[in-house]
Motif scaffolding. Structure first.
Motif, PDB file in Angstrom:
ATOM      1  N   ALA A   1      36.489  46.649  47.171  1.00 44.22           N
ATOM      2  CA  ALA A   1      35.365  46.132  46.197  1.00 44.22           C
ATOM      3  C   ALA A   1      35.657  46.246  44.774  1.00 44.22           C
ATOM      4  O   ALA A   1      35.188  45.327  44.009  1.00 44.22           O
ATOM      5  CB  ALA A   1      34.072  47.069  46.527  1.00 44.22           C
ATOM      6  N   GLY A   2      36.248  47.560  44.275  1.00 42.48           N
ATOM      7  CA  GLY A   2      36.580  47.790  42.893  1.00 42.48           C
ATOM      8  C   GLY A   2      37.639  46.474  42.457  1.00 42.48           C
ATOM      9  O   GLY A   2      37.256  45.906  41.318  1.00 42.48           O
TER      10      GLY A   2
ATOM     11  N   HIS B   1      21.727  42.233  37.601  1.00 38.78           N
ATOM     12  CA  HIS B   1      22.908  41.922  36.872  1.00 38.78           C
ATOM     13  C   HIS B   1      22.677  42.147  35.272  1.00 38.78           C
ATOM     14  O   HIS B   1      23.592  41.666  34.542  1.00 38.78           O
ATOM     15  CB  HIS B   1      23.407  40.630  37.199  1.00 38.78           C
ATOM     16  CG  HIS B   1      24.088  40.437  38.457  1.00 38.78           C
ATOM     17  ND1 HIS B   1      23.338  40.510  39.551  1.00 38.78           N
ATOM     18  CD2 HIS B   1      25.392  40.650  38.875  1.00 38.78           C
ATOM     19  CE1 HIS B   1      24.528  40.476  40.732  1.00 38.78           C
ATOM     20  NE2 HIS B   1      25.568  40.336  40.174  1.00 38.78           N
TER      21      HIS B   1
ATOM     22  N   MET C   1      34.885  52.064  39.599  1.00 38.27           N
ATOM     23  CA  MET C   1      34.678  50.995  40.515  1.00 38.27           C
ATOM     24  C   MET C   1      35.708  51.130  41.506  1.00 38.27           C
ATOM     25  O   MET C   1      35.660  50.940  42.754  1.00 38.27           O
ATOM     26  CB  MET C   1      34.824  49.546  39.823  1.00 38.27           C
ATOM     27  CG  MET C   1      33.600  49.167  39.083  1.00 38.27           C
ATOM     28  SD  MET C   1      32.167  49.188  40.295  1.00 38.27           S
ATOM     29  CE  MET C   1      32.804  47.911  41.410  1.00 38.27           C
TER      30      MET C   1
ATOM     31  N   THR D   1      22.962  48.769  39.260  1.00 38.71           N
ATOM     32  CA  THR D   1      23.526  47.555  39.930  1.00 38.71           C
ATOM     33  C   THR D   1      23.149  47.337  41.255  1.00 38.71           C
ATOM     34  O   THR D   1      23.367  46.252  41.886  1.00 38.71           O
ATOM     35  CB  THR D   1      25.136  47.509  39.881  1.00 38.71           C
ATOM     36  OG1 THR D   1      25.428  48.639  40.812  1.00 38.71           O
ATOM     37  CG2 THR D   1      25.546  47.910  38.501  1.00 38.71           C
TER      38      THR D   1
ATOM     39  N   HIS E   1      35.734  43.227  42.350  1.00 40.56           N
ATOM     40  CA  HIS E   1      34.758  42.995  41.283  1.00 40.56           C
ATOM     41  C   HIS E   1      35.507  43.000  39.971  1.00 40.56           C
ATOM     42  O   HIS E   1      35.045  42.257  38.771  1.00 40.56           O
ATOM     43  CB  HIS E   1      34.039  44.448  41.164  1.00 40.56           C
ATOM     44  CG  HIS E   1      32.924  44.684  40.054  1.00 40.56           C
ATOM     45  ND1 HIS E   1      33.039  45.171  38.947  1.00 40.56           N
ATOM     46  CD2 HIS E   1      31.557  44.387  40.314  1.00 40.56           C
ATOM     47  CE1 HIS E   1      31.707  44.964  38.078  1.00 40.56           C
ATOM     48  NE2 HIS E   1      31.038  44.485  38.883  1.00 40.56           N
TER      49      HIS E   1
ATOM     50  N   PHE F   1      32.859  38.032  48.399  1.00 38.00           N
ATOM     51  CA  PHE F   1      31.492  38.880  48.388  1.00 38.00           C
ATOM     52  C   PHE F   1      30.421  38.619  48.948  1.00 38.00           C
ATOM     53  O   PHE F   1      29.655  39.346  49.663  1.00 38.00           O
ATOM     54  CB  PHE F   1      31.365  38.897  46.814  1.00 38.00           C
ATOM     55  CG  PHE F   1      31.946  39.973  45.802  1.00 38.00           C
ATOM     56  CD1 PHE F   1      32.135  41.318  46.417  1.00 38.00           C
ATOM     57  CD2 PHE F   1      32.450  39.908  44.626  1.00 38.00           C
ATOM     58  CE1 PHE F   1      32.705  42.129  45.605  1.00 38.00           C
ATOM     59  CE2 PHE F   1      33.022  40.613  43.855  1.00 38.00           C
ATOM     60  CZ  PHE F   1      33.136  41.802  44.197  1.00 38.00           C
TER      61      PHE F   1
ATOM     62  N   VAL G   1      36.092  39.351  39.230  1.00 40.87           N
ATOM     63  CA  VAL G   1      35.106  38.565  38.885  1.00 40.87           C
ATOM     64  C   VAL G   1      34.683  39.015  37.324  1.00 40.87           C
ATOM     65  O   VAL G   1      34.379  38.087  36.602  1.00 40.87           O
ATOM     66  CB  VAL G   1      34.111  38.589  39.669  1.00 40.87           C
ATOM     67  CG1 VAL G   1      32.675  38.173  39.442  1.00 40.87           C
ATOM     68  CG2 VAL G   1      34.238  38.331  41.266  1.00 40.87           C
ATOM     69  N   TYR G   2      34.837  39.965  37.193  1.00 38.44           N
ATOM     70  CA  TYR G   2      34.448  40.765  35.933  1.00 38.44           C
ATOM     71  C   TYR G   2      35.313  40.086  34.645  1.00 38.44           C
ATOM     72  O   TYR G   2      34.748  39.538  33.818  1.00 38.44           O
ATOM     73  CB  TYR G   2      34.429  42.268  35.734  1.00 38.44           C
ATOM     74  CG  TYR G   2      34.322  42.890  34.439  1.00 38.44           C
ATOM     75  CD1 TYR G   2      33.129  42.924  33.691  1.00 38.44           C
ATOM     76  CD2 TYR G   2      35.479  43.633  33.877  1.00 38.44           C
ATOM     77  CE1 TYR G   2      33.095  43.623  32.529  1.00 38.44           C
ATOM     78  CE2 TYR G   2      35.334  44.132  32.522  1.00 38.44           C
ATOM     79  CZ  TYR G   2      33.984  44.099  32.091  1.00 38.44           C
ATOM     80  OH  TYR G   2      34.030  44.778  30.798  1.00 38.44           O
TER      81      TYR G   2
ATOM     82  N   THR H   1      36.780  35.260  45.060  1.00 42.22           N
ATOM     83  CA  THR H   1      36.277  36.409  45.197  1.00 42.22           C
ATOM     84  C   THR H   1      34.871  36.545  45.669  1.00 42.22           C
ATOM     85  O   THR H   1      34.344  37.420  46.308  1.00 42.22           O
ATOM     86  CB  THR H   1      36.653  37.117  44.018  1.00 42.22           C
ATOM     87  OG1 THR H   1      38.302  37.117  43.582  1.00 42.22           O
ATOM     88  CG2 THR H   1      36.174  38.644  44.064  1.00 42.22           C
TER      89      THR H   1
ATOM     90  N   CYS I   1      24.232  48.669  43.713  1.00 44.36           N
ATOM     91  CA  CYS I   1      25.475  48.487  44.702  1.00 44.36           C
ATOM     92  C   CYS I   1      25.254  49.393  45.758  1.00 44.36           C
ATOM     93  O   CYS I   1      26.003  49.255  46.830  1.00 44.36           O
ATOM     94  CB  CYS I   1      26.651  48.942  43.940  1.00 44.36           C
ATOM     95  SG  CYS I   1      26.531  50.676  43.381  1.00 44.36           S
TER      96      CYS I   1
ATOM     97  N   GLN J   1      36.363  49.826  33.977  1.00 45.96           N
ATOM     98  CA  GLN J   1      36.066  49.751  35.497  1.00 45.96           C
ATOM     99  C   GLN J   1      36.568  51.015  36.154  1.00 45.96           C
ATOM    100  O   GLN J   1      37.094  50.622  37.441  1.00 45.96           O
ATOM    101  CB  GLN J   1      36.184  48.402  36.029  1.00 45.96           C
ATOM    102  CG  GLN J   1      35.869  47.391  35.268  1.00 45.96           C
ATOM    103  CD  GLN J   1      34.230  46.853  35.637  1.00 45.96           C
ATOM    104  OE1 GLN J   1      34.027  46.591  36.668  1.00 45.96           O
ATOM    105  NE2 GLN J   1      33.476  47.293  34.698  1.00 45.96           N
TER     106      GLN J   1
END
Length: 445
Positions: free
Chosen positions: A66-67, A238, A60, A315, A70, A127, A73-74, A123, A317, A57
């Motif tokens: 945001a990174g 997604h 990101m 994505t 993310h 978001f 969550v990832y 998180t 984004c 990532q």
């Protein structure tokens, strides 16, 4: 009667995985509609990029808030679903926490999974607020299905995390009560640092029978939710959860300022500039291999398969569009829309093929014009900001350039300004309307 739940679970699992596999097969079919392109070079670099960008990532976190969110969550979602292996074994065999014999390691893992579930839950709420309450431009401009799709995923994750914690809390209380099938010799199976204080207090006064209903309901809904989420991916942005890895691996490794040339055009120019060449010579035997059926791209079948995979991987984004100078100055171009339009048209073509028994029937539509306008294409400055910003190495610019190439070489539909520039280059060797002999006149002045 004893094995009916196991049979139902097995059938549900087979059905969910089979439907997912059929959609993956359709996805691969659609991607292969694109022109073949060789991306088998520099395997070590490609693997390194995939590990660093898709797994690590790294792009990101160029936007830290945001990174980092993310990544939470990832990582959380991936690691929590490791427990899915135990759920599958328990569901098929009718066992309870089959990996309990791992002892301290098992307790540690369950504790980590619960902690991650709580972090994911918190998180995802952040978001949701970012997407719906903070008026961030790249999210505000998303409307309709695209906006709803992003929220649907957040709702999915909230429900799945709550079901996971509820299942564990009820299981924990049943073990404390020594309920049949749940109690384990030697102590409690698993550590429950989150569910024991977040949800368990709500269950302490319930009877054993009620607790079993709560635990089984949460367990079944959890596995059903995971299978539903798995099959929802194909219809959602997604899908990048699966495609980010091959998308980064097969990304173009050439410098971002490099634009590919058509071999047929290059050969033609070389012939024109070679004073020894015979313009009336017979074409080479492999001339058909060099000359494309169409210059550039007007529909998805004219793009290469990597570009089509890019479209499915997007994505949404909006980092590309938020960094696009054309978009920032009020032009119609949005690199995100280019990718979304390409995916929508590709899906339309795929459905056309399904409806016509494997053959595409001309529907009188194409990507150029029906989805993407000339105005959007010519607004691009080819600065590569969109390519640089994309967290999974998508290139909207390559699609824009191929469609521009079609407009110029197939339809002679370049803007007046561009036609004038090209005429000047042809006649004067420079973009300006001055004779080559007058280039140095400014020195005398």
């Amino acid at each position: 009667m004893k094995y009916i739940p196991n049979i139902i679970f097995t059938l549900l699992l087979i059905g969910g995985v089979s439907f997912f596999a059929s959609n993956v097969k359709k996805l691969i079919r659609n991607i292969k509609l694109g022109i073949d392109v060789d991306r088998s070079d520099q395997k070590k670099l490609r693997l390194s990029n995939m590990i660093r960008i898709a797994l690590g990532q790294s792009k990101m976190v160029t936007r830290p808030i945001a990174g980092i969110l993310h990544i939470i969550v990832y990582v959380g979602f991936i690691l929590i679903n490791i427990e899915l292996l135990e759920i599958i074994v328990d569901g098929i065999l009718g066992t309870h926490r089959v990996f309990f014999p791992l002892g301290g390691l098992y307790n540690y893992l369950i504790g980590v999974f619960e902690t991650l579930a709580f972090l994911v839950l918190a998180t995802v709420i952040i978001f949701w607020i970012r997407r719906n309450a903070l008026n961030i431009k790249r999210f505000v401009t998303l409307q309709g299905w695209s906006k709803q799709d992003g929220n649907n995923i957040l709702y999915f994750e909230v429900v799945l995390m709550l079901l996971f914690l509820t299942m564990n809390a009820a299981d924990y209380q049943l073990q404390i009560l020594g309920a049949h099938h749940y109690a384990k010799p030697g102590g409690i199976a698993g550590a429950f640092p989150i569910s024991s204080w977040l949800i368990h207090p709500l269950l302490e006064g319930l009877s054993e029978g009620t607790l079993i209903i709560v635990e089984r309901t949460a367990w079944w809904l959890h596995i059903f939710g995971i299978l539903t989420f798995l099959n929802y991916l194909y219809f959602s942005k997604h899908l990048h959860i699966l495609l980010a890895f091959p998308n980064v691996y097969y990304a173009d490794l050439k410098p971002k300022g490099h634009l590919n040339n058509l071999e047929a055009v290059t050969k033609e120019v070389q012939l024109m500039m070679d004073p020894e060449a015979d313009p009336y010579a017979a074409p080479a035997e492999n001339a058909d291999d060099i000359s494309p059926a169409k210059f550039g791209a007007s529909d998805v079948q004219d793009l290469n398969w990597v570009q089509l995979m890019n479209a499915y991987s997007c994505t949404e984004c909006g980092r590309c569009t938020s960094s696009c100078p054309a978009n920032l100055t009020g032009k119609k171009l949005s690199p995100r829309k280019i990718m979304m339009d390409t995916r929508d048209r590709l899906e339309e073509v795929g459905k056309n093929i399904d409806a016509n028994k494997g053959e595409f029937k001309d529907d009188g539509k194409q990507l150029l014009g029906d989805y993407i306008s000339k105005e959007e294409l010519w607004a691009c400055t080819t600065c590569n900001a969109c390519v640089e910003e994309c967290p999974i190495s998508i290139s909207p610019l390559s699609i824009i350039m191929d469609m521009r190439r079609y407009l110029v070489m197939e339809e002679s539909a370049a803007p007046t300004e561009l036609n004038g520039m090209m005429s000047n280059i042809e006649n004067n060797g420079a973009p300006w309307p001055y004779n080559q002999m007058d280039r140095l006149n400014w020195v005398d002045e």
